[in-house]
Design a protein around this motif. Structure first.
Motif, mmCIF file in Angstrom:
data_model
loop_
_atom_site.group_PDB
_atom_site.id
_atom_site.type_symbol
_atom_site.label_atom_id
_atom_site.label_comp_id
_atom_site.label_asym_id
_atom_site.label_seq_id
_atom_site.Cartn_x
_atom_site.Cartn_y
_atom_site.Cartn_z
ATOM 1 N N ILE A 107 0.870 -1.174 0.000
ATOM 2 C CA ILE A 107 0.000 0.000 0.000
ATOM 3 C C ILE A 107 0.907 1.223 0.000
ATOM 4 O O ILE A 107 1.721 1.403 0.903
ATOM 5 N N GLY A 108 0.758 2.055 -1.003
ATOM 6 C CA GLY A 108 1.589 3.246 -1.114
ATOM 7 C C GLY A 108 1.131 4.363 -0.200
ATOM 8 O O GLY A 108 0.172 4.225 0.567
ATOM 9 N N GLY A 109 1.809 5.467 -0.299
ATOM 10 C CA GLY A 109 1.481 6.655 0.477
ATOM 11 C C GLY A 109 0.401 7.474 -0.199
ATOM 12 O O GLY A 109 -0.280 7.013 -1.131
ATOM 13 N N SER A 110 0.255 8.692 0.241
ATOM 14 C CA SER A 110 -0.833 9.545 -0.244
ATOM 15 C C SER A 110 -0.726 9.870 -1.735
ATOM 16 O O SER A 110 -1.721 10.181 -2.372
ATOM 17 N N LEU A 111 0.457 9.764 -2.305
ATOM 18 C CA LEU A 111 0.636 10.041 -3.734
ATOM 19 C C LEU A 111 0.568 8.788 -4.597
ATOM 20 O O LEU A 111 0.622 8.867 -5.815
ATOM 21 N N GLY A 112 0.469 7.630 -3.962
ATOM 22 C CA GLY A 112 0.455 6.375 -4.703
ATOM 23 C C GLY A 112 1.825 5.725 -4.705
ATOM 24 O O GLY A 112 2.694 6.060 -3.898
ATOM 25 N N LEU A 113 2.007 4.793 -5.620
ATOM 26 C CA LEU A 113 3.241 4.017 -5.678
ATOM 27 C C LEU A 113 4.149 4.459 -6.816
ATOM 28 O O LEU A 113 3.678 4.860 -7.875
ATOM 29 N N ASP A 114 5.433 4.333 -6.578
ATOM 30 C CA ASP A 114 6.444 4.613 -7.589
ATOM 31 C C ASP A 114 6.287 3.617 -8.750
ATOM 32 O O ASP A 114 6.022 2.429 -8.523
ATOM 33 N N PRO A 115 6.435 4.067 -9.988
ATOM 34 C CA PRO A 115 6.331 3.152 -11.128
ATOM 35 C C PRO A 115 7.246 1.927 -11.025
ATOM 36 O O PRO A 115 6.886 0.849 -11.501
ATOM 37 N N ALA A 116 8.403 2.062 -10.389
ATOM 38 C CA ALA A 116 9.313 0.917 -10.252
ATOM 39 C C ALA A 116 8.682 -0.181 -9.390
ATOM 40 O O ALA A 116 8.879 -1.372 -9.651
ATOM 41 N N ILE A 117 7.918 0.206 -8.377
ATOM 42 C CA ILE A 117 7.239 -0.779 -7.527
ATOM 43 C C ILE A 117 6.100 -1.429 -8.302
ATOM 44 O O ILE A 117 5.906 -2.649 -8.244
ATOM 45 N N LEU A 118 5.367 -0.631 -9.067
ATOM 46 C CA LEU A 118 4.279 -1.180 -9.883
ATOM 47 C C LEU A 118 4.831 -2.175 -10.907
ATOM 48 O O LEU A 118 4.225 -3.214 -11.168
ATOM 49 N N LYS A 119 5.985 -1.868 -11.465
ATOM 50 C CA LYS A 119 6.609 -2.750 -12.449
ATOM 51 C C LYS A 119 7.081 -4.048 -11.796
ATOM 52 O O LYS A 119 6.982 -5.120 -12.388
ATOM 53 N N ARG A 120 7.585 -3.966 -10.573
ATOM 54 C CA ARG A 120 8.063 -5.155 -9.847
ATOM 55 C C ARG A 120 6.915 -6.072 -9.426
ATOM 56 O O ARG A 120 7.079 -7.290 -9.292
ATOM 57 N N ALA A 121 5.747 -5.503 -9.220
ATOM 58 C CA ALA A 121 4.607 -6.285 -8.725
ATOM 59 C C ALA A 121 4.236 -7.393 -9.707
ATOM 60 O O ALA A 121 4.299 -7.219 -10.927
ATOM 61 N N ASP A 122 3.833 -8.517 -9.142
ATOM 62 C CA ASP A 122 3.340 -9.627 -9.947
ATOM 63 C C ASP A 122 1.874 -9.427 -10.320
ATOM 64 O O ASP A 122 1.385 -10.030 -11.269
ATOM 65 N N TYR A 123 1.188 -8.586 -9.537
ATOM 66 C CA TYR A 123 -0.243 -8.392 -9.738
ATOM 67 C C TYR A 123 -0.618 -7.018 -9.203
ATOM 68 O O TYR A 123 -0.143 -6.619 -8.134
ATOM 69 N N LEU A 124 -1.464 -6.307 -9.934
ATOM 70 C CA LEU A 124 -1.980 -5.023 -9.471
ATOM 71 C C LEU A 124 -3.441 -5.220 -9.093
ATOM 72 O O LEU A 124 -4.244 -5.699 -9.901
ATOM 73 N N LEU A 125 -3.767 -4.862 -7.856
ATOM 74 C CA LEU A 125 -5.110 -5.041 -7.324
ATOM 75 C C LEU A 125 -5.723 -3.689 -7.015
ATOM 76 O O LEU A 125 -5.074 -2.830 -6.402
ATOM 77 N N SER A 126 -6.953 -3.504 -7.439
ATOM 78 C CA SER A 126 -7.677 -2.275 -7.145
ATOM 79 C C SER A 126 -8.923 -2.612 -6.340
ATOM 80 O O SER A 126 -9.632 -3.568 -6.662
ATOM 81 N N PHE A 132 -8.996 6.005 -1.426
ATOM 82 C CA PHE A 132 -9.220 5.832 0.010
ATOM 83 C C PHE A 132 -7.994 6.306 0.764
ATOM 84 O O PHE A 132 -6.877 6.208 0.252
ATOM 85 N N PRO A 133 -8.169 6.775 1.994
ATOM 86 C CA PRO A 133 -6.997 7.109 2.802
ATOM 87 C C PRO A 133 -6.135 5.846 2.973
ATOM 88 O O PRO A 133 -6.668 4.766 3.245
ATOM 89 N N HIS A 134 -4.833 5.981 2.770
ATOM 90 C CA HIS A 134 -3.978 4.785 2.814
ATOM 91 C C HIS A 134 -3.986 4.124 4.181
ATOM 92 O O HIS A 134 -3.781 2.927 4.292
ATOM 93 N N GLN A 135 -4.245 4.881 5.254
ATOM 94 C CA GLN A 135 -4.324 4.262 6.579
ATOM 95 C C GLN A 135 -5.578 3.398 6.698
ATOM 96 O O GLN A 135 -5.536 2.287 7.221
ATOM 97 N N LEU A 136 -6.706 3.879 6.201
ATOM 98 C CA LEU A 136 -7.950 3.109 6.219
ATOM 99 C C LEU A 136 -7.830 1.890 5.304
ATOM 100 O O LEU A 136 -8.395 0.832 5.594
ATOM 101 N N MET A 137 -7.078 2.025 4.241
ATOM 102 C CA MET A 137 -6.925 0.915 3.293
ATOM 103 C C MET A 137 -6.320 -0.308 3.962
ATOM 104 O O MET A 137 -6.631 -1.442 3.595
ATOM 105 N N ARG A 138 -5.485 -0.104 4.962
ATOM 106 C CA ARG A 138 -4.909 -1.251 5.679
ATOM 107 C C ARG A 138 -6.000 -2.091 6.318
ATOM 108 O O ARG A 138 -5.975 -3.314 6.259
#
Length: 159
Positions: A107-126, A132-138
């Motif tokens: 879960i990224g911060g308030s600006l979202g995730l760095d493209p390098a992390i998105l590229k490393r991910a095996d799956y992107l889930l929405s 949503f507030p990233h704290q509530l998202m947890r």
């Protein structure tokens, strides 16, 4: 199965910390859960696109230090695939059947995730096209992981 949440920033509100603790306790029956918090960067008001990009890059570097090379990485991203609770349960079950023993959810911060992390991910889930507030998202994510385990165990859980 080991589940690791890698998150940016600390949860400040006690009611959210209580909910996280409750779902962590519930999940202990089904998996080994750990939550890794990396420091967030302060975002100045009216920051430029370049500043926003640099903040995501710094936070991304902090996240990357905790990504296990053998883990299946799921990044939460608005552009990811939306799943029903049953589909998420099936995904978790399928990963286990395929021999995956460690899932890391990011879960990224308030600006979202760095493209390098998105590229490393095996799956992107929405979870939604909404933000949503990233704290509530947890809390939401932990509840859905718990629901997935309950579904896979054929145990009742409120709908």
């Amino acid at each position: 199965m080991k589940i690791t949440l890698i998150t940016v920033g600390k949860v400040k509100e006690s009611y959210l910390r209580d909910a996280i603790a409750e779902y962590s306790k519930r999940l202990s029956r089904y998996c080994r859960l750990s939550i890794v918090e990396v420091a967030d960067e302060k975002t100045p008001e009216n920051a430029s696109e370049g500043t926003d990009r640099r903040i995501k890059e710094i936070e991304g570097e902090r996240i990357a230090r905790h990504i296990a090379p053998d883990a299946y990485v799921i990044a939460l991203a608005i552009e990811g695939k939306q799943l029903s609770s049953e589909e998420l349960a099936a995904k978790v079950a399928d990963l286990g059947l395929r021999g995956v023993s460690h899932i890391q959810l990011i879960i990224g911060g308030s600006l979202g995730l760095d493209p390098a992390i998105l590229k490393r991910a095996d799956y992107l889930l929405s979870f939604s096209r909404m933000t949503f507030p990233h704290q509530l998202m947890r809390v939401i994510l932990l509840e859905q992981i718990y629901r997935a385990y309950k579904i896979n165990a054929h145990e009742p859980y409120h709908k």
